[in-house]
Design a protein around this motif. Structure first.
Motif, PDB file in Angstrom:
ATOM      1  N   GLU A 141      46.452  59.722  36.079  1.00  0.00           N
ATOM      2  CA  GLU A 141      46.093  59.008  34.860  1.00  0.00           C
ATOM      3  C   GLU A 141      46.383  57.520  35.049  1.00  0.00           C
ATOM      4  N   GLY A 142      45.519  56.708  34.459  1.00  0.00           N
ATOM      5  CA  GLY A 142      45.670  55.262  34.556  1.00  0.00           C
ATOM      6  C   GLY A 142      44.510  54.598  35.279  1.00  0.00           C
ATOM      7  N   LEU A 143      43.605  55.404  35.882  1.00  0.00           N
ATOM      8  CA  LEU A 143      42.472  54.844  36.626  1.00  0.00           C
ATOM      9  C   LEU A 143      41.136  55.163  35.957  1.00  0.00           C
ATOM     10  N   GLU A 144      41.181  55.694  34.735  1.00  0.00           N
ATOM     11  CA  GLU A 144      39.955  56.079  34.037  1.00  0.00           C
ATOM     12  C   GLU A 144      39.075  54.850  33.792  1.00  0.00           C
ATOM     13  N   THR A 145      37.762  55.057  33.855  1.00  0.00           N
ATOM     14  CA  THR A 145      36.716  54.062  33.559  1.00  0.00           C
ATOM     15  C   THR A 145      36.652  52.934  34.594  1.00  0.00           C
ATOM     16  N   LEU A 146      37.463  52.985  35.647  1.00  0.00           N
ATOM     17  CA  LEU A 146      37.472  51.892  36.622  1.00  0.00           C
ATOM     18  C   LEU A 146      36.417  52.101  37.704  1.00  0.00           C
ATOM     19  N   ASP A 147      36.012  51.012  38.340  1.00  0.00           N
ATOM     20  CA  ASP A 147      35.125  51.088  39.494  1.00  0.00           C
ATOM     21  C   ASP A 147      35.926  51.463  40.734  1.00  0.00           C
ATOM     22  N   ASN A 151      34.734  55.962  50.150  1.00  0.00           N
ATOM     23  CA  ASN A 151      34.653  55.896  51.608  1.00  0.00           C
ATOM     24  C   ASN A 151      33.872  57.070  52.193  1.00  0.00           C
ATOM     25  N   ILE A 152      33.713  58.140  51.436  1.00  0.00           N
ATOM     26  CA  ILE A 152      32.929  59.276  51.914  1.00  0.00           C
ATOM     27  C   ILE A 152      31.443  58.956  51.834  1.00  0.00           C
ATOM     28  N   CYS A 153      31.078  58.086  50.911  1.00  0.00           N
ATOM     29  CA  CYS A 153      29.667  57.705  50.714  1.00  0.00           C
ATOM     30  C   CYS A 153      29.430  56.251  51.110  1.00  0.00           C
ATOM     31  N   GLN A 154      29.861  55.901  52.323  1.00  0.00           N
ATOM     32  CA  GLN A 154      29.603  54.574  52.902  1.00  0.00           C
ATOM     33  C   GLN A 154      30.058  53.428  51.991  1.00  0.00           C
ATOM     34  N   LYS A 155      31.224  53.613  51.376  1.00  0.00           N
ATOM     35  CA  LYS A 155      31.842  52.591  50.525  1.00  0.00           C
ATOM     36  C   LYS A 155      30.958  52.191  49.343  1.00  0.00           C
ATOM     37  N   GLU A 156      30.111  53.099  48.902  1.00  0.00           N
ATOM     38  CA  GLU A 156      29.276  52.836  47.727  1.00  0.00           C
ATOM     39  C   GLU A 156      30.162  52.715  46.491  1.00  0.00           C
ATOM     40  N   ARG A 157      29.759  51.863  45.562  1.00  0.00           N
ATOM     41  CA  ARG A 157      30.576  51.587  44.375  1.00  0.00           C
ATOM     42  C   ARG A 157      30.153  52.507  43.231  1.00  0.00           C
ATOM     43  N   PHE A 158      31.128  53.161  42.613  1.00  0.00           N
ATOM     44  CA  PHE A 158      30.893  54.042  41.477  1.00  0.00           C
ATOM     45  C   PHE A 158      31.847  53.656  40.354  1.00  0.00           C
ATOM     46  N   THR A 159      31.613  54.228  39.180  1.00  0.00           N
ATOM     47  CA  THR A 159      32.522  54.060  38.048  1.00  0.00           C
ATOM     48  C   THR A 159      33.111  55.420  37.702  1.00  0.00           C
ATOM     49  N   GLU A 160      34.437  55.491  37.607  1.00  0.00           N
ATOM     50  CA  GLU A 160      35.112  56.748  37.287  1.00  0.00           C
ATOM     51  C   GLU A 160      34.706  57.196  35.894  1.00  0.00           C
ATOM     52  N   GLN A 161      34.249  58.451  35.785  1.00  0.00           N
ATOM     53  CA  GLN A 161      33.763  58.981  34.517  1.00  0.00           C
ATOM     54  C   GLN A 161      34.757  59.901  33.830  1.00  0.00           C
ATOM     55  N   GLY A 162      35.682  60.472  34.555  1.00  0.00           N
ATOM     56  CA  GLY A 162      36.571  61.478  33.983  1.00  0.00           C
ATOM     57  C   GLY A 162      37.662  60.879  33.121  1.00  0.00           C
ATOM     58  N   ASP A 163      38.217  61.728  32.242  1.00  0.00           N
ATOM     59  CA  ASP A 163      39.373  61.313  31.442  1.00  0.00           C
ATOM     60  C   ASP A 163      40.600  61.146  32.319  1.00  0.00           C
ATOM     61  N   ALA A 164      40.632  61.869  33.418  1.00  0.00           N
ATOM     62  CA  ALA A 164      41.682  61.737  34.422  1.00  0.00           C
ATOM     63  C   ALA A 164      41.069  62.189  35.737  1.00  0.00           C
ATOM     64  N   ILE A 165      41.708  61.868  36.848  1.00  0.00           N
ATOM     65  CA  ILE A 165      41.186  62.231  38.157  1.00  0.00           C
ATOM     66  C   ILE A 165      41.818  63.543  38.596  1.00  0.00           C
ATOM     67  N   THR A 166      40.984  64.546  38.866  1.00  0.00           N
ATOM     68  CA  THR A 166      41.467  65.816  39.396  1.00  0.00           C
ATOM     69  C   THR A 166      40.829  66.045  40.757  1.00  0.00           C
ATOM     70  N   ASP A 172      38.364  60.186  49.009  1.00  0.00           N
ATOM     71  CA  ASP A 172      38.798  59.026  49.795  1.00  0.00           C
ATOM     72  C   ASP A 172      38.229  57.786  49.102  1.00  0.00           C
ATOM     73  N   ARG A 173      39.001  57.216  48.177  1.00  0.00           N
ATOM     74  CA  ARG A 173      38.487  56.156  47.315  1.00  0.00           C
ATOM     75  C   ARG A 173      39.447  54.981  47.242  1.00  0.00           C
ATOM     76  N   VAL A 174      38.872  53.824  46.903  1.00  0.00           N
ATOM     77  CA  VAL A 174      39.671  52.641  46.584  1.00  0.00           C
ATOM     78  C   VAL A 174      39.305  52.225  45.161  1.00  0.00           C
ATOM     79  N   TYR A 175      40.231  52.400  44.225  1.00  0.00           N
ATOM     80  CA  TYR A 175      40.025  51.977  42.842  1.00  0.00           C
ATOM     81  C   TYR A 175      40.353  50.496  42.722  1.00  0.00           C
ATOM     82  N   LEU A 176      39.517  49.772  41.987  1.00  0.00           N
ATOM     83  CA  LEU A 176      39.573  48.310  41.979  1.00  0.00           C
ATOM     84  C   LEU A 176      40.132  47.783  40.664  1.00  0.00           C
TER      85      LEU A 176
END
Length: 272
Positions: A141-147, A151-166, A172-176
């Motif tokens: 918890e604490g990373l919700e809604t962040l970009d 690294n699994i998808c060639q460092k493509e940028r996504f936005t976290e959609q979940g209420d929490a990360i499970t 393999d991600r870098v939250y910004l």
């Protein structure tokens, strides 16, 4: 006195036949003569013809209509992952399984019953499927809604959609631009790791999951079940210092009971 329109019987326009290899397929038709074919192999739409009989979907002439090979073309169901963005086979297991027809489908709304044909399919995962797709007892918890950069998808940028990360597959991600307080909740042990950081705007989240674990020579095959990497970092904007400049990076870990954390910890806090 006008004639009432005949009631469209969508069930009568639904035909169940078999492919050349003995797998059931469903043929759907509408009053105008358009049709669609749905194979129970993968629940996949393999044909869609208009009222003139023209085929509107591509399915390869060399497609293999037999498990465990997915059908090449049509409209596949990619679940629970797309491509190789996960620990399972390409596009997940749903497109390679035999689906069943729902004998008690939900009722149609009146607006959907005029001139349309339907089939309701179900996928009932086997015990083996469920082993491949377990549900985790850990969440962040604490990373919700962040970009984040994946690294699994060639460092493509996504936005976290979940209420929490499970965790249900390799991550393999870098939250910004993250907050300075992040929590890792371990439900099984009823404890929470609280990460407080300073000077580290990003957060690395990594778990190799089953497939990647087996390829790591210095990592036990089943150790992914016992670990999770959550680390403060400075990745998107590297730290550069001019002569005489200073930079401080600091991270503090603490463990508290999960009940205490949920009641008293403010995850939006930016201070220590």
């Amino acid at each position: 006195m006008g004639h009432s329109a005949a009631v469209w019987d969508y069930k009568a326009a639904t035909e169940i036949t078999k492919d050349w290899n003995g797998i059931d397929k469903v043929v759907l038709r509408n009053p105008g003569g358009a049709s669609a074919r749905v194979s129970l192999h993968g629940g996949q739409v393999t044909s869609w013809r208009n009222e003139q009989g023209e085929e509107l979907l591509f399915t390869s002439s060399k497609a293999i209509f037999k498990p465990p090979k997915a059908v090449r073309g049509g409209i596949p169901i990619c679940f629970p992952q797309f491509g190789y963005c996960g620990s399972l086979e390409q596009h997940g297991f749903a497109r390679n399984k035999i689906w069943t027809i729902d004998e008690n489908p939900p009722p149609l709304s009146p607006s959907d019953s005029h001139g349309k044909s339907f089939i309701d399919l179900l996928l009932k995962p086997s015990e083996e499927d469920l082993k491949c797709w377990p549900h985790s007892e850990v969440r962040i918890e604490g990373l919700e809604t962040l970009d984040y950069l994946d690294n699994i998808c060639q460092k493509e940028r996504f936005t976290e959609q979940g209420d929490a990360i499970t965790f249900e597959a390799e991550v393999d991600r870098v939250y910004l631009s993250t907050p300075n307080v992040v929590a890792v909740l371990d439900h099984e042990r009823k404890r929470t790791y609280v990460i407080r950081k300073e000077g580290l705007p990003d957060v690395v989240v990594w778990n190799p999951w089953e497939k990647k674990s087996k390829s790591l020579v210095d990592f036990g095959d089943d150790e992914y079940k016992q670990m999770l990497c959550v680390d403060g970092a400075a990745i998107e904007k590297p730290v550069t210092l001019k002569p005489g400049e200073e930079w401080t990076g600091r991270q503090e870990l603490s463990v508290v009971p999960s009940t205490f954390c949920s009641e008293h910890l403010d995850l939006q806090s930016n201070g220590f």
